[in-house]
Enzyme design. Structure first.
Site, short mmCIF file in Angstrom:
data_model
loop_
_atom_site.label_atom_id
_atom_site.label_comp_id
_atom_site.label_asym_id
_atom_site.label_seq_id
_atom_site.Cartn_x
_atom_site.Cartn_y
_atom_site.Cartn_z
N TRP A 86 0.86 -1.18 0.00
CA TRP A 86 0.00 0.00 0.00
C TRP A 86 0.90 1.24 0.00
O TRP A 86 1.84 1.32 0.82
CB TRP A 86 -0.88 -0.02 1.25
CG TRP A 86 -1.89 1.08 1.32
CD1 TRP A 86 -2.66 1.55 0.30
CD2 TRP A 86 -2.25 1.83 2.48
NE1 TRP A 86 -3.49 2.54 0.76
CE2 TRP A 86 -3.25 2.73 2.10
CE3 TRP A 86 -1.83 1.81 3.81
CZ2 TRP A 86 -3.84 3.62 2.98
CZ3 TRP A 86 -2.42 2.69 4.70
CH2 TRP A 86 -3.42 3.59 4.28
N ASP A 131 -0.51 -5.65 9.27
CA ASP A 131 -1.49 -4.60 9.00
C ASP A 131 -2.76 -5.29 8.52
O ASP A 131 -2.75 -5.95 7.48
CB ASP A 131 -0.95 -3.64 7.93
CG ASP A 131 -1.96 -2.54 7.59
OD1 ASP A 131 -2.94 -2.37 8.35
OD2 ASP A 131 -1.76 -1.87 6.56
N LYS A 167 -13.06 -0.05 6.96
CA LYS A 167 -13.77 -0.78 5.91
C LYS A 167 -14.83 -1.72 6.50
O LYS A 167 -15.96 -1.76 6.03
CB LYS A 167 -12.79 -1.61 5.07
CG LYS A 167 -11.52 -0.89 4.67
CD LYS A 167 -11.78 0.17 3.64
CE LYS A 167 -10.73 1.25 3.72
NZ LYS A 167 -9.83 1.38 2.62
N1 PLP Z 1 -3.74 -0.46 5.75
C1 PLP Z 1 -4.18 -0.72 4.51
C2 PLP Z 1 -3.56 -1.83 3.75
C3 PLP Z 1 -5.21 0.04 3.97
O1 PLP Z 1 -5.63 -0.23 2.73
C4 PLP Z 1 -5.77 1.09 4.72
C5 PLP Z 1 -6.78 1.94 4.10
O2 PLP Z 1 -7.88 1.71 4.08
C6 PLP Z 1 -5.30 1.28 6.03
C7 PLP Z 1 -4.28 0.50 6.49
C8 PLP Z 1 -5.81 2.27 7.02
O3 PLP Z 1 -6.89 2.98 6.74
P1 PLP Z 1 -7.54 3.98 7.80
O4 PLP Z 1 -6.45 4.84 8.34
O5 PLP Z 1 -8.53 4.73 6.98
O6 PLP Z 1 -8.19 3.16 8.85
O1 TYF Z 2 -5.86 2.23 -0.73
C1 TYF Z 2 -6.96 2.78 -0.62
O2 TYF Z 2 -7.59 3.19 -1.57
C2 TYF Z 2 -7.58 2.89 0.77
C3 TYF Z 2 -8.02 4.28 1.15
O3 TYF Z 2 -4.13 8.22 1.99
C4 TYF Z 2 -6.95 5.29 1.37
O4 TYF Z 2 -6.74 2.30 1.66
C5 TYF Z 2 -6.17 5.75 0.33
C6 TYF Z 2 -5.22 6.74 0.53
C7 TYF Z 2 -5.07 7.26 1.79
C8 TYF Z 2 -5.84 6.80 2.84
C9 TYF Z 2 -6.78 5.81 2.63
#
Ligand code: PLP
Ligand code: TYF
Length: 398
Positions: A130, A211, A246
């Site tokens: 990611w 994660d 999510k």
């Molecule tokens: N880790 C992964 C792989 C993700 O795709 C995301 C985004 O959705 C997150 C962590 C953390 O997301 P959030 O900070 O919105 O909970």
């Molecule tokens: O990868 C995504 O699309 C989600 C949402 O800075 C996201 O994980 C994307 C970018 C970001 C925070 C969340």
């Protein structure tokens, strides 16, 4: 002093949302940012969440501060959702849990914790991973390096290469693994592969950092937690970042948790004091509302069932869309094979097309996805599946 700054590019994933909104084509399709959408393309509030909010509104009596660890009840329930009620790490009191502002907050606090333990720590991340992992880890001044993971040619995990690379890592290095529903590639480790990785990590003295942001959106709540539960059982030290964005649909409420597992209860107390000190020096304490919703749901049998049922609907819809997309592309007469899509898990897969083809889908057909060709499967629906399949087929013909 501000004149020394240079303008920086926007987050490429979040920027797609802006581009999509500005597009006037009625046929436009958003397969960009990873948010769940229903058949109408709407990211609805889950029914259990609305019920919990209604209950909270009627019963909440204070908005006073919560401490750096957040709500005790949330931490209790989220750690059990993740690890299961009877997990040894919980029974042995080896685990510290803190509610965080989203999974990102958890990742960053875990990274800061590692930096405090050893400032020159190396974290191994999957190639690809990611995009946000890198700035979250490097922001804590950690060294980041990659292990092979996804093979774009075979659409499978490069498992042998992954293992042989991790064999070359040094004791004390940290290995970041996606708990389930890999973002961006959708290719997950099988249970056999988790077993092998767990043995390798423990034998080499490597520290697992899992994660998990999509629990319940792959195969099921327990199935998706196989790897994290196994590692939490086998590894003496471990870090976990989990997100409720999510699976509870709480994106903007910024709800997640960081868990740190220490070798024993005594060490866990020291760990906790350090984690809370790090949290205090960053944001003092997390926002309360999202975690209060999750706690309300998970402490009530009826709401837990309603939430679990709705999550199953979401999971099944994604799986069905994966099958439909592969079938619809094949039905266009496209010669390229997309049968890998229903084999993968969660919200994302790579289409495996190049950047120019991604650009053509955006510019000529108003179909938006990340440049890497990652699509958000949940952005598909019966209204746009044929259009997406046909447009992709056209672009692949050249
Ligand atoms: N880790 C992964 C792989 C993700 O795709 C995301 C985004 O959705 C997150 C962590 C953390 O997301 P959030 O900070 O919105 O909970
Ligand atoms: O990868 C995504 O699309 C989600 C949402 O800075 C996201 O994980 C994307 C970018 C970001 C925070 C969340």
């Amino acid at each position: 002093m501000f004149e020394h700054l240079h303008a920086l590019p926007a987050d490429p994933i979040l920027n797609l949302m802006v581009q999509y909104r500005q597009d006037n084509n009625p046929l436009k399709v958003d397969l960009g940012v990873g948010v769940y959408k229903d058949e109408q393309g709407h990211t609805a509030i889950m029914q259990a969440v609305t019920a919990a909010e209604t209950h909270l509104l009627a019963t909440e009596t204070t908005k006073t501060y919560i401490g750096p660890a957040g709500a005790e009840g949330f931490n209790y329930h989220i750690s059990r959702l993740l690890l299961g009620n009877e997990h040894s790490a919980l029974k042995d009191k080896r685990i510290t849990v803190a509610q965080t502002p989203g999974g990102c907050g958890a990742l960053r606090m875990a990274a800061e914790f590692l930096a405090k333990c050893a400032p020159d720590t190396t974290v191994w991340v999957s190639d690809p991973t990611w995009a946000n992992h890198i700035p979250l880890l490097k922001g804590a001044r950690l060294n980041v390096t990659e292990y092979p993971y996804y093979d774009g040619a075979t659409k499978a995990i490069r498992f042998d290469a992954m293992c042989s690379t991790l064999e070359s890592a040094n004791a004390g290095d940290v290995v970041l693994l996606h708990g389930c529903c890999h973002n961006p590639c959708g290719a997950d480790l099988s249970t056999d592969q988790w077993d092998i990785i767990a043995e390798l990590l423990v034998r080499k003295g490597l520290i697992p950092f899992v994660d998990i942001a999509y629990q319940g959106l792959g195969d099921g709540l327990d199935e998706d937690a196989y790897g994290v539960r196994l590692l939490a059982d086998k590894a003496p030290e471990m870090l976990i970042a989990s997100s409720c964005s999510k699976n509870f649909g709480l994106y903007r409420e910024r709800t997640g948790s960081v868990m740190i597992i220490a070798p024993n209860q005594q060490q866990a107390a020291v760990t906790a004091s350090n984690l809370f000190s790090i949290i205090r020096s960053h944001y003092s304490m997390p926002p309360a509302h999202g975690a209060a919703i999750v706690e309300t749901i998970l402490s009530n049998t009826e709401l837990t069932k309603s939430w679990g049922d709705e999550l199953a609907v979401m999971r099944n819809r994604i799986l069905q869309l994966r099958h439909q997309l592969a079938n619809d592309i094949a039905a266009t007469g496209c010669t390229q094979d997309f049968s890998f899509i229903p084999q993968q898990k969660g919200m994302f897969s790579f289409l495996g097309i190049n950047k120019d083809q991604v650009g053509r889908l955006r510019d000529e057909y108003s179909i938006y996805m990340v440049d890497s060709s990652r699509i958000n499967i949940a952005g598909l629906s019966s209204h746009n599946l044929n259009y997406v399949a046909q447009s992709l087929s056209n672009v692949l013909k050249g």
